[in-house]
Design a protein around this motif. Structure first.
Motif, PDB file in Angstrom:
ATOM      1  N   LYS A  27       4.065 -28.557   2.527  1.00 35.26           N
ATOM      2  CA  LYS A  27       5.203 -28.667   3.444  1.00 35.26           C
ATOM      3  C   LYS A  27       6.253 -29.618   2.874  1.00 35.26           C
ATOM      4  O   LYS A  27       7.441 -29.316   2.869  1.00 35.26           O
ATOM      5  N   GLU A  28       5.803 -30.768   2.358  1.00 28.95           N
ATOM      6  CA  GLU A  28       6.721 -31.744   1.776  1.00 28.95           C
ATOM      7  C   GLU A  28       7.468 -31.182   0.569  1.00 28.95           C
ATOM      8  O   GLU A  28       8.615 -31.545   0.323  1.00 28.95           O
ATOM      9  N   LEU A  29       6.812 -30.302  -0.181  1.00 33.90           N
ATOM     10  CA  LEU A  29       7.446 -29.693  -1.350  1.00 33.90           C
ATOM     11  C   LEU A  29       8.363 -28.531  -0.984  1.00 33.90           C
ATOM     12  O   LEU A  29       9.039 -27.971  -1.840  1.00 33.90           O
ATOM     13  N   GLY A  30       8.359 -28.136   0.287  1.00 32.18           N
ATOM     14  CA  GLY A  30       9.259 -27.100   0.746  1.00 32.18           C
ATOM     15  C   GLY A  30       8.741 -25.678   0.615  1.00 32.18           C
ATOM     16  O   GLY A  30       9.507 -24.727   0.710  1.00 32.18           O
ATOM     17  N   PHE A  31       7.444 -25.516   0.423  1.00 25.64           N
ATOM     18  CA  PHE A  31       6.878 -24.168   0.348  1.00 25.64           C
ATOM     19  C   PHE A  31       6.989 -23.490   1.713  1.00 25.64           C
ATOM     20  O   PHE A  31       6.915 -24.149   2.752  1.00 25.64           O
ATOM     21  N   THR A  32       7.154 -22.181   1.701  1.00 22.88           N
ATOM     22  CA  THR A  32       7.257 -21.440   2.955  1.00 22.88           C
ATOM     23  C   THR A  32       6.000 -20.619   3.246  1.00 22.88           C
ATOM     24  O   THR A  32       5.800 -20.188   4.369  1.00 22.88           O
ATOM     25  N   ARG A  33       5.199 -20.383   2.222  1.00 20.98           N
ATOM     26  CA  ARG A  33       3.936 -19.659   2.399  1.00 20.98           C
ATOM     27  C   ARG A  33       2.805 -20.551   1.898  1.00 20.98           C
ATOM     28  O   ARG A  33       2.951 -21.254   0.910  1.00 20.98           O
ATOM     29  N   LEU A  34       1.681 -20.468   2.569  1.00 19.31           N
ATOM     30  CA  LEU A  34       0.551 -21.329   2.251  1.00 19.31           C
ATOM     31  C   LEU A  34      -0.712 -20.498   2.128  1.00 19.31           C
ATOM     32  O   LEU A  34      -1.006 -19.682   3.004  1.00 19.31           O
ATOM     33  N   ILE A  35      -1.435 -20.708   1.053  1.00 16.22           N
ATOM     34  CA  ILE A  35      -2.767 -20.122   0.885  1.00 16.22           C
ATOM     35  C   ILE A  35      -3.712 -21.283   0.623  1.00 16.22           C
ATOM     36  O   ILE A  35      -3.540 -22.021  -0.348  1.00 16.22           O
ATOM     37  N   ILE A  36      -4.663 -21.455   1.510  1.00 14.53           N
ATOM     38  CA  ILE A  36      -5.684 -22.490   1.339  1.00 14.53           C
ATOM     39  C   ILE A  36      -6.974 -21.791   0.946  1.00 14.53           C
ATOM     40  O   ILE A  36      -7.468 -20.941   1.688  1.00 14.53           O
ATOM     41  N   GLU A  37      -7.494 -22.143  -0.220  1.00 13.54           N
ATOM     42  CA  GLU A  37      -8.760 -21.599  -0.699  1.00 13.54           C
ATOM     43  C   GLU A  37      -9.789 -22.715  -0.723  1.00 13.54           C
ATOM     44  O   GLU A  37      -9.467 -23.852  -1.042  1.00 13.54           O
ATOM     45  N   GLY A  38     -11.015 -22.361  -0.394  1.00 17.50           N
ATOM     46  CA  GLY A  38     -12.081 -23.347  -0.442  1.00 17.50           C
ATOM     47  C   GLY A  38     -13.428 -22.682  -0.595  1.00 17.50           C
ATOM     48  O   GLY A  38     -13.591 -21.498  -0.262  1.00 17.50           O
ATOM     49  N   ASP A  39     -14.389 -23.441  -1.102  1.00 19.31           N
ATOM     50  CA  ASP A  39     -15.726 -22.874  -1.291  1.00 19.31           C
ATOM     51  C   ASP A  39     -16.702 -23.299  -0.193  1.00 19.31           C
ATOM     52  O   ASP A  39     -17.904 -23.166  -0.345  1.00 19.31           O
ATOM     53  N   SER A  40     -16.161 -23.766   0.915  1.00 24.47           N
ATOM     54  CA  SER A  40     -16.983 -24.063   2.086  1.00 24.47           C
ATOM     55  C   SER A  40     -16.762 -22.956   3.114  1.00 24.47           C
ATOM     56  O   SER A  40     -15.705 -22.894   3.753  1.00 24.47           O
ATOM     57  N   HIS A  41     -17.766 -22.076   3.240  1.00 24.91           N
ATOM     58  CA  HIS A  41     -17.672 -21.001   4.242  1.00 24.91           C
ATOM     59  C   HIS A  41     -17.352 -21.582   5.613  1.00 24.91           C
ATOM     60  O   HIS A  41     -16.535 -21.040   6.354  1.00 24.91           O
ATOM     61  N   THR A  42     -17.998 -22.672   5.942  1.00 23.57           N
ATOM     62  CA  THR A  42     -17.870 -23.247   7.274  1.00 23.57           C
ATOM     63  C   THR A  42     -16.438 -23.690   7.554  1.00 23.57           C
ATOM     64  O   THR A  42     -15.882 -23.380   8.612  1.00 23.57           O
ATOM     65  N   VAL A  43     -15.834 -24.416   6.633  1.00 30.99           N
ATOM     66  CA  VAL A  43     -14.469 -24.899   6.849  1.00 30.99           C
ATOM     67  C   VAL A  43     -13.498 -23.728   6.954  1.00 30.99           C
ATOM     68  O   VAL A  43     -12.685 -23.670   7.883  1.00 30.99           O
ATOM     69  N   ILE A  44     -13.580 -22.774   6.047  1.00 30.09           N
ATOM     70  CA  ILE A  44     -12.680 -21.625   6.078  1.00 30.09           C
ATOM     71  C   ILE A  44     -12.880 -20.822   7.360  1.00 30.09           C
ATOM     72  O   ILE A  44     -11.908 -20.407   8.011  1.00 30.09           O
ATOM     73  N   ARG A  45     -14.125 -20.631   7.766  1.00 29.04           N
ATOM     74  CA  ARG A  45     -14.410 -19.891   9.003  1.00 29.04           C
ATOM     75  C   ARG A  45     -13.800 -20.608  10.219  1.00 29.04           C
ATOM     76  O   ARG A  45     -13.218 -19.974  11.090  1.00 29.04           O
ATOM     77  N   LYS A  46     -13.906 -21.927  10.256  1.00 34.00           N
ATOM     78  CA  LYS A  46     -13.347 -22.677  11.376  1.00 34.00           C
ATOM     79  C   LYS A  46     -11.817 -22.605  11.389  1.00 34.00           C
ATOM     80  O   LYS A  46     -11.203 -22.592  12.448  1.00 34.00           O
ATOM     81  N   LEU A  47     -11.206 -22.539  10.224  1.00 33.52           N
ATOM     82  CA  LEU A  47      -9.752 -22.403  10.150  1.00 33.52           C
ATOM     83  C   LEU A  47      -9.293 -21.026  10.624  1.00 33.52           C
ATOM     84  O   LEU A  47      -8.210 -20.890  11.179  1.00 33.52           O
ATOM     85  N   CYS A  48     -10.118 -20.014  10.396  1.00 33.53           N
ATOM     86  CA  CYS A  48      -9.773 -18.640  10.785  1.00 33.53           C
ATOM     87  C   CYS A  48     -10.104 -18.344  12.241  1.00 33.53           C
ATOM     88  O   CYS A  48      -9.629 -17.357  12.793  1.00 33.53           O
ATOM     89  N   ASN A  49     -10.913 -19.176  12.854  1.00 34.05           N
ATOM     90  CA  ASN A  49     -11.432 -18.919  14.185  1.00 34.05           C
ATOM     91  C   ASN A  49     -10.732 -19.811  15.214  1.00 34.05           C
ATOM     92  O   ASN A  49     -10.390 -20.945  14.920  1.00 34.05           O
ATOM     93  N   SER A  50     -10.564 -19.314  16.407  1.00 38.01           N
ATOM     94  CA  SER A  50      -9.957 -20.127  17.466  1.00 38.01           C
ATOM     95  C   SER A  50     -10.984 -20.567  18.516  1.00 38.01           C
ATOM     96  O   SER A  50     -10.612 -21.198  19.502  1.00 38.01           O
ATOM     97  N   ALA A  51     -12.246 -20.246  18.293  1.00 31.66           N
ATOM     98  CA  ALA A  51     -13.294 -20.604  19.255  1.00 31.66           C
ATOM     99  C   ALA A  51     -13.522 -22.120  19.278  1.00 31.66           C
ATOM    100  O   ALA A  51     -13.263 -22.816  18.301  1.00 31.66           O
ATOM    101  N   ALA A  52     -14.024 -22.603  20.402  1.00 32.53           N
ATOM    102  CA  ALA A  52     -14.361 -24.023  20.539  1.00 32.53           C
ATOM    103  C   ALA A  52     -15.418 -24.403  19.511  1.00 32.53           C
ATOM    104  O   ALA A  52     -16.274 -23.605  19.152  1.00 32.53           O
ATOM    105  N   ASP A  53     -15.341 -25.619  19.070  1.00 34.73           N
ATOM    106  CA  ASP A  53     -16.193 -26.085  17.984  1.00 34.73           C
ATOM    107  C   ASP A  53     -16.744 -27.462  18.334  1.00 34.73           C
ATOM    108  O   ASP A  53     -15.991 -28.327  18.773  1.00 34.73           O
ATOM    109  N   ILE A  54     -18.029 -27.665  18.129  1.00 31.71           N
ATOM    110  CA  ILE A  54     -18.620 -28.964  18.442  1.00 31.71           C
ATOM    111  C   ILE A  54     -19.020 -29.735  17.185  1.00 31.71           C
ATOM    112  O   ILE A  54     -19.737 -30.713  17.262  1.00 31.71           O
ATOM    113  N   SER A  55     -18.543 -29.306  16.029  1.00 33.85           N
ATOM    114  CA  SER A  55     -18.850 -30.021  14.790  1.00 33.85           C
ATOM    115  C   SER A  55     -17.980 -31.278  14.703  1.00 33.85           C
ATOM    116  O   SER A  55     -17.257 -31.622  15.634  1.00 33.85           O
TER     117      SER A  55
END
Length: 126
Positions: A27-55
């Motif tokens: 955002k600070e660099l002024g990008f307009t599109r963002l792709i976040i890649e990661g090798d943690s299934h859990t983190v990526i799944r939580k970012l894609c999901n809107s369900a309540a989370d207790i982690s």
């Protein structure tokens, strides 16, 4: 970019904090599109999901999603460890530094060759 996260003992939390810092930096660099890649299934799944989370990371996920509102498009992608060598090379380099550091035009030694390995690893997985 290397941003020190003090007192983080959990790789799961560290991965989420890295995603947040990447979104803020993009955002600070002024990008307009963002792709976040990661090798943690859990983190990526939580970012894609809107369900309540207790982690332990819902506040971080919330902050990432808030930062993501400033982009025209946002994509969260899981990538296998075999295709994520560059990120791990940068992490190892960052651990040796005592302050915030940014690599914008030139990557530290080893990161470019690690990115090439990522391309090969990704091709093997396809």
């Amino acid at each position: 970019m290397k941003y020190p996260h003090l007192h983080v003992v959990d790789a799961f939390v560290a991965e989420a904090l890295s995603c947040l810092q990447a979104a803020i930096f993009a955002k600070e660099l002024g990008f307009t599109r963002l792709i976040i890649e990661g090798d943690s299934h859990t983190v990526i799944r939580k970012l894609c999901n809107s369900a309540a989370d207790i982690s332990v990371i819902p506040p971080i996920v919330h902050d990432i999603k808030e930062a993501a509102r400033d982009f025209e498009s946002v994509t969260y992608c899981f990538v296998h460890r075999e295709a994520n060598n560059a990120a791990h090379t940068l992490t190892r380099k960052g651990r040796s530094l005592s302050s915030t550091s940014y690599w914008i035009e030139e990557a530290p030694p080893g990161a470019t060759s690690a990115a090439e390995l990522d391309k090969e690893g990704l091709n093997l997985l396809l």
